[in-house]
Design an enzyme around this catalytic site. Structure first.
Site, mmCIF file in Angstrom:
data_model
loop_
_atom_site.group_PDB
_atom_site.id
_atom_site.type_symbol
_atom_site.label_atom_id
_atom_site.label_comp_id
_atom_site.label_asym_id
_atom_site.label_seq_id
_atom_site.Cartn_x
_atom_site.Cartn_y
_atom_site.Cartn_z
ATOM 1 N N ASN A 7 35.541 37.209 66.735
ATOM 2 C CA ASN A 7 35.268 35.901 66.135
ATOM 3 C C ASN A 7 36.118 34.888 66.891
ATOM 4 O O ASN A 7 37.311 34.754 66.636
ATOM 5 C CB ASN A 7 35.637 35.949 64.642
ATOM 6 N N ARG A 91 30.652 37.087 65.985
ATOM 7 C CA ARG A 91 30.261 36.181 64.916
ATOM 8 C C ARG A 91 29.901 34.842 65.564
ATOM 9 O O ARG A 91 30.702 34.261 66.303
ATOM 10 C CB ARG A 91 31.412 35.972 63.938
ATOM 11 N N HIS A 180 27.999 30.514 56.073
ATOM 12 C CA HIS A 180 28.643 31.640 55.354
ATOM 13 C C HIS A 180 27.652 32.777 55.083
ATOM 14 O O HIS A 180 27.861 33.580 54.174
ATOM 15 C CB HIS A 180 29.199 31.196 53.963
ATOM 16 N N HIS A 208 30.883 31.749 47.563
ATOM 17 C CA HIS A 208 31.908 31.976 48.589
ATOM 18 C C HIS A 208 32.884 30.807 48.500
ATOM 19 O O HIS A 208 32.564 29.685 48.916
ATOM 20 C CB HIS A 208 31.263 32.054 49.984
ATOM 21 N N LEU A 209 34.049 31.074 47.922
ATOM 22 C CA LEU A 209 35.021 30.003 47.706
ATOM 23 C C LEU A 209 36.280 30.298 48.508
ATOM 24 O O LEU A 209 37.171 31.035 48.065
ATOM 25 C CB LEU A 209 35.346 29.888 46.206
ATOM 26 N N GLY A 210 36.325 29.771 49.717
ATOM 27 C CA GLY A 210 37.507 29.917 50.565
ATOM 28 C C GLY A 210 37.969 28.516 50.905
ATOM 29 O O GLY A 210 37.894 27.607 50.077
ATOM 30 N N ARG A 241 36.890 19.242 52.799
ATOM 31 C CA ARG A 241 35.595 18.562 52.954
ATOM 32 C C ARG A 241 35.146 17.949 51.627
ATOM 33 O O ARG A 241 35.344 18.543 50.571
ATOM 34 C CB ARG A 241 34.519 19.548 53.426
ATOM 35 N N ASP A 284 45.417 23.882 49.775
ATOM 36 C CA ASP A 284 45.453 25.208 49.159
ATOM 37 C C ASP A 284 45.365 25.061 47.647
ATOM 38 O O ASP A 284 46.173 24.377 47.025
ATOM 39 C CB ASP A 284 46.752 25.907 49.554
ATOM 40 N N GLY A 334 37.732 32.647 45.290
ATOM 41 C CA GLY A 334 36.860 33.426 44.408
ATOM 42 C C GLY A 334 37.440 34.785 44.055
ATOM 43 O O GLY A 334 37.287 35.279 42.933
ATOM 44 N N ASN A 336 40.771 35.575 44.229
ATOM 45 C CA ASN A 336 42.178 35.576 43.806
ATOM 46 C C ASN A 336 42.571 34.594 42.722
ATOM 47 O O ASN A 336 43.730 34.599 42.302
ATOM 48 C CB ASN A 336 43.077 35.301 45.028
ATOM 49 N N GLU A 386 33.448 40.237 56.182
ATOM 50 C CA GLU A 386 32.515 39.755 57.205
ATOM 51 C C GLU A 386 32.503 40.664 58.436
ATOM 52 O O GLU A 386 31.457 40.863 59.047
ATOM 53 C CB GLU A 386 32.856 38.306 57.572
#
Ligand code: ADP
Length: 404
Positions: A7, A91, A180, A208-210, A241, A284, A334, A336, A386
């Protein structure tokens, strides 16, 4: 037989080595801070031991060289020689309209990827450099590209088109591509497996929550709608974003403040979201949550907006799918953050989503259910992987190639 996944990003190259059909990596790591001060290699062996060493690396080509020498290291390496690498799975963020499944990279694929660089200027050029580096240093290996957009190729036309004249789709490629996809596809398949159900007939919303966040509506194992659009900027609120914003507000700000395209892009992609809204100097969610707990009203509002937009999208996707069987949480937040999961699902009981507080809070790391026994809809936490999805796709591409 060894397969390497790569990646390649703007300042890092991540890698994972898989042997045979083993789903557990033999080695993994990252060359990070490429082109910056303090460039280093983090190398994780199969036994979990991580070795960090400073390296001199100015580009992806040299990064791949450094990775290969670590992989053949007599003590820490995972393989006896570079010749053992049969394939490399790359990727690639954007496959455009044409590359909707993993492909073996050849001159034609390379040329097409070059032609769609304007669609993903921050990502695809780095992936192309990663591919070129592997072609040079592992010339005998098959290079396979696995796309983040591919899973969303099944979106129906009414979901992927924007409400502008069709010429801008036909001539300029403006449409919802979605991102994603490698992660959404992996967790959707794992969720079906966890539930003991075939993908057919299953209605899922995968969250997908990163640092970047997106939701996908999945029916019969296929993506039918997704929250990111032409670029990863659209949809829910993210770390830095903005997510959805009226395009007219963007035009208004550009005119009123005299922002250039680059300045506006920076504001929306890098200075907004949790970072810009909470104003605690961090994107964060842990920092924003802790400020909110300490009484910072702006941080509390940012968390509420973050959860509200996700909740709203789950509701929209329940309508898209005509009901839900499961909602799946994955990626950094998502997997943690019990508090974020609780706040997202609060108020969705009318859809049949009942969280079990204890299960939600329990310290665990694997795939798990966090809904109450009475909940008609399952709530799942499925850790994403991934790299594993890329290696599986690469194995499939190899098998298809040899007709196995
Ligand atoms: P990326 O999108 O960069 O791959 P990740 O999926 O690793 O990101 O998610 C990173 C985000 O996950 C962090 O910014 C942080 O908000 C959140 N996160 C990571 N660990 C935890 C944790 N233990 N509790 C709450 N949030 C976490």
């Amino acid at each position: 037989m060894a397969i390497l996944t790569i990646n390649a990003g703007s300042s890092s190259v991540k890698f994972t080595l898989f042997l045979g059909d083993d789903d557990a990596p033999r080695a993994s790591g990252i060359v990070e801070r490429i082109g910056l001060e303090g460039t280093r290699l983090q190398y994780r062996r199969a036994d979990g031991k991580t070795i960090v060493s400073p390296v001199v690396v100015a580009d992806a080509d040299r990064a791949v060289e450094v990775i290969l020498s670590a992989l053949v290291h007599p003590e820490h390496g995972g393989i006896g020689g570079v010749r053992e690498i049969e394939a490399v799975g790359h990727r690639v963020v954007h496959g455009g309209e044409r590359l909707t499944r993993p492909v073996v990279v050849d001159a034609e694929v390379r040329a097409y990827l070059e032609s769609i660089v304007p669609l993903a200027p921050l990502h695809n050029p780095h992936h192309l450099r990663g591919i070129a580096a592997c072609e040079r240093h592992i010339p005998h290996a098959v290079q396979v590209a696995v796309f983040d957009t591919a899973f969303h190729a099944t979106l129906p036309r009414h979901a992927f088109l924007y409400g502008i004249p069709p010429a801008f789709y036909a001539e300029d490629g403006v449409r919802r591509y979605g991102f994603h996809g490698i992660s959404h596809k992996y967790v959707a398949a794992e969720a079906a497996r966890f539930l003991g159900r075939a993908p057919a007939g299953l209605r899922l919303v995968t969250c997908h929550l990163g640092n970047g966040c997106s939701l996908t509506a999945v029916r019969d194992g296929r993506s039918v709608d997704t929250s990111m659009g032409f670029t990863p900027l659209e949809g829910v609120l993210m770390g830095t974003r903005s997510g959805d914003i009226d395009p007219a507000a963007v035009l208004y700000l550009m005119e009123r403040r005299g922002f250039s395209t680059a300045a506006m892009n920076d504001l929306l992609n890098r200075q907004s979201g949790l970072l810009g809204l909470a104003g605690v100097g961090s994107n964060d969610v842990r920092d924003v949550l802790s400020a909110a707990r300490n009484g910072n009203a702006q941080a509390e509002l940012a968390v509420e907006m973050f959860c509200y937009r996700i909740r709203k999208t789950i509701g929209a996707y329940a309508a898209v799918l005509g009901g839900l069987d499961a909602v799946v949480f994955t990626a950094g937040i998502g997997e943690n953050s019990p508090e974020i999961r609780r706040r997202i699902t609060a108020g969705l009981e009318f859809l049949g989503l009942f969280l079990d507080a204890e299960r939600n809070e329990a310290a665990a790391s694997g795939p798990r259910a966090i809904h109450a026994a009475k909940s008609p809809v399952a709530l799942l936490v499925i850790p994403t992987n991934e790299e594993l999805e890329i290696v599986r796709e690469t194995r499939r591409a190899l098998a298809a190639r040899t007709g196995a």
